[in-house]
Scaffold this motif. Sequence first.
Motif, mmCIF file in Angstrom:
data_model
loop_
_atom_site.group_PDB
_atom_site.id
_atom_site.type_symbol
_atom_site.label_atom_id
_atom_site.label_comp_id
_atom_site.label_asym_id
_atom_site.label_seq_id
_atom_site.Cartn_x
_atom_site.Cartn_y
_atom_site.Cartn_z
ATOM 1 N N UNK A 90 4.277 -2.417 -9.158
ATOM 2 C CA UNK A 90 4.246 -3.350 -9.052
ATOM 3 C C UNK A 90 5.291 -3.833 -11.067
ATOM 4 N N UNK A 91 5.150 -1.997 -11.093
ATOM 5 C CA UNK A 91 6.100 -2.507 -12.398
ATOM 6 C C UNK A 91 6.749 -2.674 -12.049
ATOM 7 N N UNK A 92 6.991 -1.551 -11.596
ATOM 8 C CA UNK A 92 8.723 -2.183 -10.796
ATOM 9 C C UNK A 92 9.100 -2.906 -10.061
ATOM 10 N N UNK A 93 8.051 -4.280 -9.868
ATOM 11 C CA UNK A 93 9.509 -4.665 -9.382
ATOM 12 C C UNK A 93 9.259 -6.207 -9.844
ATOM 13 N N UNK A 94 8.911 -5.790 -11.354
ATOM 14 C CA UNK A 94 8.706 -7.154 -12.463
ATOM 15 C C UNK A 94 9.710 -6.423 -13.206
ATOM 16 N N UNK A 95 10.225 -5.272 -13.609
ATOM 17 C CA UNK A 95 10.742 -4.385 -14.484
ATOM 18 C C UNK A 95 12.723 -5.091 -14.032
ATOM 19 N N UNK A 96 13.375 -5.690 -14.023
ATOM 20 C CA UNK A 96 14.681 -6.755 -14.243
ATOM 21 C C UNK A 96 15.909 -6.006 -14.540
ATOM 22 N N UNK A 97 16.758 -5.937 -14.546
ATOM 23 C CA UNK A 97 17.570 -5.737 -15.510
ATOM 24 C C UNK A 97 18.151 -6.515 -16.774
ATOM 25 N N UNK A 152 0.582 -1.307 -0.012
ATOM 26 C CA UNK A 152 0.027 -0.132 -0.314
ATOM 27 C C UNK A 152 0.683 1.204 0.292
ATOM 28 N N UNK A 153 0.602 2.375 -0.510
ATOM 29 C CA UNK A 153 1.624 3.378 -1.206
ATOM 30 C C UNK A 153 1.199 4.326 0.470
ATOM 31 N N UNK A 154 2.052 5.199 0.735
ATOM 32 C CA UNK A 154 1.944 6.750 1.584
ATOM 33 C C UNK A 154 1.900 7.140 0.975
ATOM 34 N N UNK A 155 0.215 7.516 0.493
ATOM 35 C CA UNK A 155 -0.264 8.813 -0.588
ATOM 36 C C UNK A 155 -1.913 9.182 0.877
ATOM 37 N N UNK A 156 -1.131 10.509 1.187
ATOM 38 C CA UNK A 156 -2.449 10.680 2.285
ATOM 39 C C UNK A 156 -2.878 12.147 1.922
ATOM 40 N N UNK A 157 -4.573 11.873 2.549
ATOM 41 C CA UNK A 157 -5.126 13.242 2.069
ATOM 42 C C UNK A 157 -4.036 14.730 2.641
ATOM 43 N N UNK A 165 -7.284 7.553 -5.969
ATOM 44 C CA UNK A 165 -6.607 7.900 -7.122
ATOM 45 C C UNK A 165 -4.999 8.006 -7.549
ATOM 46 N N UNK A 166 -4.769 8.602 -6.852
ATOM 47 C CA UNK A 166 -2.432 8.444 -6.637
ATOM 48 C C UNK A 166 -2.014 7.196 -5.865
ATOM 49 N N UNK A 167 -2.905 7.122 -4.640
ATOM 50 C CA UNK A 167 -2.677 5.578 -4.511
ATOM 51 C C UNK A 167 -3.182 4.677 -5.362
ATOM 52 N N UNK A 168 -3.719 4.544 -5.629
ATOM 53 C CA UNK A 168 -3.619 3.036 -7.156
ATOM 54 C C UNK A 168 -2.585 3.403 -7.786
ATOM 55 N N UNK A 169 -2.837 4.538 -8.515
ATOM 56 C CA UNK A 169 -1.204 4.146 -9.308
ATOM 57 C C UNK A 169 -0.442 4.714 -8.768
ATOM 58 N N UNK A 170 0.117 5.113 -7.846
ATOM 59 C CA UNK A 170 1.527 4.572 -6.983
ATOM 60 C C UNK A 170 1.888 2.788 -6.541
#
Length: 99
Positions: A41-48, A1-6, A31-36
């Motif tokens: 998730x994409x960053x976890x999959x993107x490997x060198x 879960x992201x750390x996007x707060x009001x 919405x911003x929390x879902x985007x982050x």
Amino acid sequence: MSEITPDLVRHLGVLARIALSDEELERLTGQLSAIVDNVAKVSEVATPDVPATSHPIPLENVFRSDVVGQMLTVEQVLQNAPDATEDRFKVTAILGEEQ
């Protein structure tokens, strides 16, 4: 879960000089929390070892060969022009100059 707060969304709104209502803060926080989260998730999959791509399907040059063809003569090009001078199209000035 992201750390996007009001509070963070409110701060971003102030930086962007956007006045946000309480309803907008609540909606944008989710919405911003879902985007982050999705970017994470994409960053976890993107490997060198996975090459970066700009398109999911490999594309090759799809242009035709650049071949010189038969060209029109100056007379043929200008035959339907409303006005021509010195083998060029003559057009009305558009820069506000007097005619």
